[in-house]
Motif scaffolding. Structure first.
Motif, short mmCIF file in Angstrom:
data_model
loop_
_atom_site.label_atom_id
_atom_site.label_comp_id
_atom_site.label_asym_id
_atom_site.label_seq_id
_atom_site.Cartn_x
_atom_site.Cartn_y
_atom_site.Cartn_z
N GLU A 81 45.53 38.49 54.65
CA GLU A 81 45.00 38.40 53.28
C GLU A 81 44.34 37.05 52.99
OE1 GLU A 81 48.58 40.85 51.01
OE2 GLU A 81 48.14 38.75 50.52
N ALA A 82 44.45 36.11 53.95
CA ALA A 82 44.12 34.71 53.63
C ALA A 82 42.67 34.50 53.21
CB ALA A 82 44.45 33.81 54.81
N THR A 83 41.73 35.21 53.87
CA THR A 83 40.32 35.01 53.50
C THR A 83 40.14 35.38 52.03
OG1 THR A 83 39.68 35.61 55.74
CG2 THR A 83 37.94 35.65 54.08
N SER A 84 40.69 36.53 51.67
CA SER A 84 40.54 37.00 50.29
C SER A 84 41.31 36.13 49.31
CB SER A 84 41.05 38.43 50.19
OG SER A 84 40.59 39.17 51.28
N ARG A 85 42.49 35.66 49.72
CA ARG A 85 43.25 34.77 48.83
C ARG A 85 42.42 33.52 48.53
NH1 ARG A 85 48.09 35.09 46.97
NH2 ARG A 85 48.57 36.84 48.32
N GLY A 86 41.76 33.01 49.57
CA GLY A 86 40.89 31.84 49.38
C GLY A 86 39.73 32.16 48.45
N VAL A 87 39.13 33.35 48.61
CA VAL A 87 38.00 33.75 47.76
C VAL A 87 38.47 33.79 46.30
CG1 VAL A 87 36.42 35.64 47.17
CG2 VAL A 87 36.89 35.14 49.58
N VAL A 88 39.64 34.39 46.08
CA VAL A 88 40.12 34.55 44.70
C VAL A 88 40.55 33.19 44.12
CG1 VAL A 88 41.77 35.75 43.21
CG2 VAL A 88 40.74 36.97 45.13
N ILE A 89 41.13 32.33 44.95
CA ILE A 89 41.48 30.98 44.46
C ILE A 89 40.19 30.26 44.02
CG2 ILE A 89 42.33 28.68 45.15
CD1 ILE A 89 44.36 30.14 46.99
N CYS A 90 39.14 30.38 44.83
CA CYS A 90 37.86 29.74 44.48
C CYS A 90 37.30 30.33 43.18
CB CYS A 90 36.84 29.90 45.60
SG CYS A 90 37.15 28.79 46.97
N ALA A 91 37.38 31.67 43.06
CA ALA A 91 36.87 32.31 41.84
C ALA A 91 37.68 31.83 40.64
CB ALA A 91 36.97 33.83 41.98
N ARG A 92 38.99 31.69 40.83
CA ARG A 92 39.86 31.20 39.74
C ARG A 92 39.47 29.77 39.34
NH1 ARG A 92 45.45 29.77 42.00
NH2 ARG A 92 44.34 27.82 42.32
N GLU A 93 39.26 28.89 40.32
CA GLU A 93 38.89 27.51 40.02
C GLU A 93 37.51 27.46 39.35
OE1 GLU A 93 41.09 24.79 40.55
OE2 GLU A 93 42.35 26.57 40.77
N ALA A 94 36.60 28.32 39.82
CA ALA A 94 35.26 28.37 39.22
C ALA A 94 35.36 28.85 37.77
CB ALA A 94 34.36 29.30 40.03
N ALA A 95 36.22 29.86 37.54
CA ALA A 95 36.40 30.40 36.19
C ALA A 95 36.91 29.30 35.25
CB ALA A 95 37.37 31.58 36.22
N LYS A 96 37.83 28.46 35.77
CA LYS A 96 38.35 27.35 34.93
C LYS A 96 37.21 26.46 34.47
CE LYS A 96 42.78 26.55 37.16
NZ LYS A 96 43.40 25.69 38.18
N THR A 97 36.27 26.16 35.39
CA THR A 97 35.19 25.23 35.02
C THR A 97 34.27 25.86 33.97
OG1 THR A 97 33.57 25.92 36.68
CG2 THR A 97 35.16 24.26 37.38
N LEU A 98 34.25 27.21 33.89
CA LEU A 98 33.39 27.87 32.90
C LEU A 98 34.18 28.35 31.68
CD1 LEU A 98 31.08 30.12 35.16
CD2 LEU A 98 30.62 27.84 34.28
N ASP A 99 35.47 27.99 31.67
CA ASP A 99 36.34 28.42 30.56
C ASP A 99 36.47 29.94 30.47
OD1 ASP A 99 37.85 26.71 29.22
OD2 ASP A 99 36.25 25.98 27.88
N ILE A 100 36.46 30.60 31.61
CA ILE A 100 36.68 32.05 31.62
C ILE A 100 38.14 32.28 31.98
CG2 ILE A 100 36.10 34.22 32.82
CD1 ILE A 100 33.34 33.04 33.40
N LYS A 101 38.82 33.08 31.17
CA LYS A 101 40.24 33.38 31.47
C LYS A 101 40.28 34.43 32.56
CE LYS A 101 42.34 31.29 27.80
NZ LYS A 101 41.29 30.28 27.88
N LEU A 102 41.14 34.22 33.56
CA LEU A 102 41.22 35.19 34.66
C LEU A 102 41.80 36.51 34.17
CD1 LEU A 102 40.15 34.59 37.41
CD2 LEU A 102 42.47 34.26 38.23
N LYS A 103 42.72 36.41 33.21
CA LYS A 103 43.32 37.64 32.69
C LYS A 103 42.22 38.46 32.02
CE LYS A 103 47.08 39.77 30.45
NZ LYS A 103 46.40 41.01 30.71
N ASP A 104 42.05 39.68 32.52
CA ASP A 104 41.04 40.62 32.01
C ASP A 104 39.60 40.24 32.35
OD1 ASP A 104 42.85 42.39 31.00
OD2 ASP A 104 43.00 41.32 29.08
N ALA A 105 39.41 39.21 33.18
CA ALA A 105 38.04 38.93 33.65
C ALA A 105 37.60 40.14 34.49
CB ALA A 105 38.02 37.67 34.51
N THR A 106 36.34 40.55 34.34
CA THR A 106 35.88 41.74 35.08
C THR A 106 35.33 41.34 36.45
OG1 THR A 106 33.84 41.54 33.83
CG2 THR A 106 35.41 43.19 33.06
N VAL A 107 35.69 42.16 37.46
CA VAL A 107 35.36 41.82 38.84
C VAL A 107 34.70 43.02 39.52
CG1 VAL A 107 36.36 41.18 41.09
CG2 VAL A 107 37.35 40.25 39.01
#
Ligand code: NAD
Length: 416
Positions: free
Chosen positions: A188-214
Motif C-alpha cells: 500500500e506504500a505507494t498509495s499511502r505516500g500519494v494520499v499523504i502528499c494530497a493531504r499535505e497539499a490540501a492543507k496548503t489550500l485550506d481544503i478539508k480532507l473530510k468529504d473532499a471529492t476524489v
C-alpha cells in the motif's frame, strides 16, 4: 505525450529545466542525459502449447552516484527501451527527492500478461532474471513491481537469483510477499505516500480532507489502494477507472465494494448505482483531488484546460506533459509531481531492503510511521523550494533531485 512527445523527450525536457535552474555544469548535464547501462535481452520461453516464443526485454540503469540502482519491472505490450529509460531517469530523481540511498533503474518486458497463463509468466520472469543475473543484486540493482507485475513476480525473481547463488537472497528484490521477506505496508506504500502528499497539499489550500471529492484513474495496485486509503481518511470517492473505462457517482462510492466487483467481473465498469464514463471523462471530473494512477501521457495540452481538480497527485509516473504542467500552474491547480507523490513505494522498498539486510521484520506501525515522516519531510522540502523559486512543485522537485545527484557526482569525481 503532447503531440508526438515521448516519455524520454519529456524526461529530457524536465532535466533541461532543472539543469538551467541549477546552472549545472555542462558535463554533468551531459552525463545525466544518458543511462550508465542499458541492457536489451531476448527472452525465449515455451508457451503452454509447447511452441517457443521470443519476448523483448530490457533493464536500464540510469545513475547510481547515491547508491545501488533501484526500480520496478513493467510487463506491458507497449514497453519500449525509450520509455524504460525515461522511467529509470525519474527513479534517479525520485530516490534523491525522498532522500534514500539509491540510484535509478527500470526494467520492462514487451508482452501482454493479460493473455498469458501463470506458468508462462513464471517462465518469462525466471528466464528474464537469468539474463540479468550479472547486473542485478542487493548491492547492484534491486528490482521491484511496476505495471502488471506483483509480489508473486518478485518471489520468482528472488527464487531464481537465490538458486543461482546457492543460498537465499531476499534482499535482491523488494515488493516480495511477506512470507519470503516482504515488508509490512509495502503493497500500500505507494498509495499511502500519494494520499499523504494530497493531504499535505490540501492543507496548503485550506481544503478539508473530510468529504473532499476524489477521482482516481487506474484501479491496480496504486489506484485501488489510493482510493481505499483516501476513503478511510474521510474523502468521498466520486469516480474511478481502469483500462476498460470508468464509473462516476457524485454521492460517493465505496472503493472496497468496487474492488470486489472488479475482482468478479474484471473491471470497475457497470458497477451498480454508478454512471459508466470514459477515461477522458474521468480526468475531467469535477473534484478536489485527481489521482492519475495508470500510465504516462494522460494530462496533455489537449485536455488540460478541462481538468477541474484543485489538486493533482500523480500516482502514475509521467502522466502529465511539460506543456500541461505549465498550463496547470498558470490556472492555479496544485500538482504534486510523480517523483514526490509516488515515492512512498520506493521508500517502503528501501525499508524492506534494510530489514532484509539486517534480518529484521518491522511492525506495520513502524513502517507507516517512518514512511509518513519521510514523505512529509520531502513534501515540505519541495514546497519550500517551490515558494523560494516561485515555481511549480515539479520544477522544485527536479531542482532538489537533480541537484542532490549532481552533488554526489561532484564529490565522487570522475574515474579514471
Ligand atoms: P497495475 O498494473 O497494478 O495497475 C495499472 C492499472 O491501470 C490497472 O487498473 C489498469 O486497468 C489501468 N490502466 C491501464 N491502462 C489504462 C488506461 N489507458 N486508462 C486507464 N487505466 C488504465 O500498476 P500499478 O503498480 O498500480 O502502477 C500504476 C502506475 O503507478 C504506473 O505509472 C507505475 O509506474 C506507477 N508506480 C507504481 C508503483 C508501485 O509500487 N506499484 C510505484 C511508483 C509508481
Amino acid at each position: 505525450m503532447g503531440k508526438g512527445q515521448t516519455a524520454l523527450e519529456v524526461a529530457l525536457e524536465q532535466l533541461e529545466i532543472a539543469a538551467e535552474k541549477l546552472k549545472l555544469e555542462r558535463e554533468i548535464h551531459e552525463m545525466l542525459k544518458y543511462p550508465k547501462r542499458s541492457l536489451s535481452v531476448s527472452i525465449t520461453i515455451k508457451m503452454d502449447n509447447g511452441c517457443p516464443c521470443v519476448f523483448n526485454g530490457c533493464r536500464v540503469q540510469h545513475w547510481d552516484a547515491r547508491g545501488p540502482f533501484k526500480g520496478g519491472i513493467r510487463y506491458h505490450p507497449n514497453v519500449t527501451i525509450d520509455e524504460v529509460t525515461a522511467l529509470a531517469m525519474w527513479m534517479t530523481w525520485k530516490c534523491a527527492v525522498v532522500d534514500i540511498p539509491y540510484g535509478g533503474a527500470k526494467g520492462g518486458v514487451c508482452c501482454n500478461p493479460k493473455i498469458m497463463s501463470k506458468g508462462e509468466l513464471e517462465r518469462l520472469t525466471r528466464r528474464y532474471t537469468s539474463l540479468l543475473l550479472d547486473y542485478i543484486g542487493p548491492y547492484r540493482d534491486v528490482p521491484a513491481p511496476d505495471v502488471y507485475t506483483d509480489a508473486q513476480t518478485m518471489a520468482w525473481i528472488m527464487d531464481t537469483y537465490s538458486q543461482f547463488k546457492g543460498y537465499s537472497v531476499p534482499e535482491c528484490v523488494t515488493g516480495k510477499p511477506i512470507s519470503v521477506g516482504g515488508s509490512e505496508g509495502r503493497e500500500e506504500a505507494t498509495s499511502r505516500g500519494v494520499v499523504i502528499c494530497a493531504r499535505e497539499a490540501a492543507k496548503t489550500l485550506d481544503i478539508k480532507l473530510k468529504d473532499a471529492t476524489v477521482a482516481v484513474q487506474g484501479y491496480g495496485n496504486v489506484g485501488w489502494n489510493a482510493a481505499k486509503i483516501s476513503y478511510d481518511m474521510g474523502c468521498k470517492i466520486v469516480a474511478v477507472s481502469d483500462s476498460a473505462g470508468g464509473i462516476y457517482c457524485p454521492k460517493g462510492l465505496n472503493p472496497y465494494k468496487v474492488f470486489e466487483h472488479k475482482s468478479k467481473t474484471g473491471s470497475v465498469i457497470n458497477y451498480e448505482g454508478c454512471e459508466n464514463i470514459t477515461n477522458e471523462d474521468l480526468l475531467e471530473t469535477k473534484c478536489d483531488i485527481l489521482i492519475p494512477a495508470a500510465l504516462e501521457n494522460q494530462i496533455t495540452k489537449t485536455n488540460v484546460n478541462k481538468i477541474k481538480a484543485k489538486i493533482v497527485a500523480e500516482g502514475a509516473n509521467g502522466p502529465t506533459t511539460p506543456e500541461a504542467d505549465r498550463a496547470l500552474f498558470e490556472k492555479g491547480t496544485l500538482l504534486v509531481p510523480d517523483i514526490l507523490a509516488n515515492s512512498g513505494g520506493v521508500t517502503a522498498s528501501y525499508f524492506e531492503w534494510v530489514q532484509n539486510l539486517t534480518r529484521e521484520h518491522w511492525a506495520l506501525e513502524d513502517v507507516n510511521r517512518k514512511l509518513e515522516s519521510k514523505i512529509v519531510k520531502a513534501f515540505n522540502d519541495v514546497n519550500k523550494l517551490a515558494k523560494k523559486e516561485k515555481s511549480d512543485m515539479r520544477t522544485a522537485a527536479l531542482i532538489l533531485g537533480v541537484g542532490r545527484v549532481a552533488d554526489a557526482i561532484r564529490i565522487l569525481g570522475l574515474w579514471p
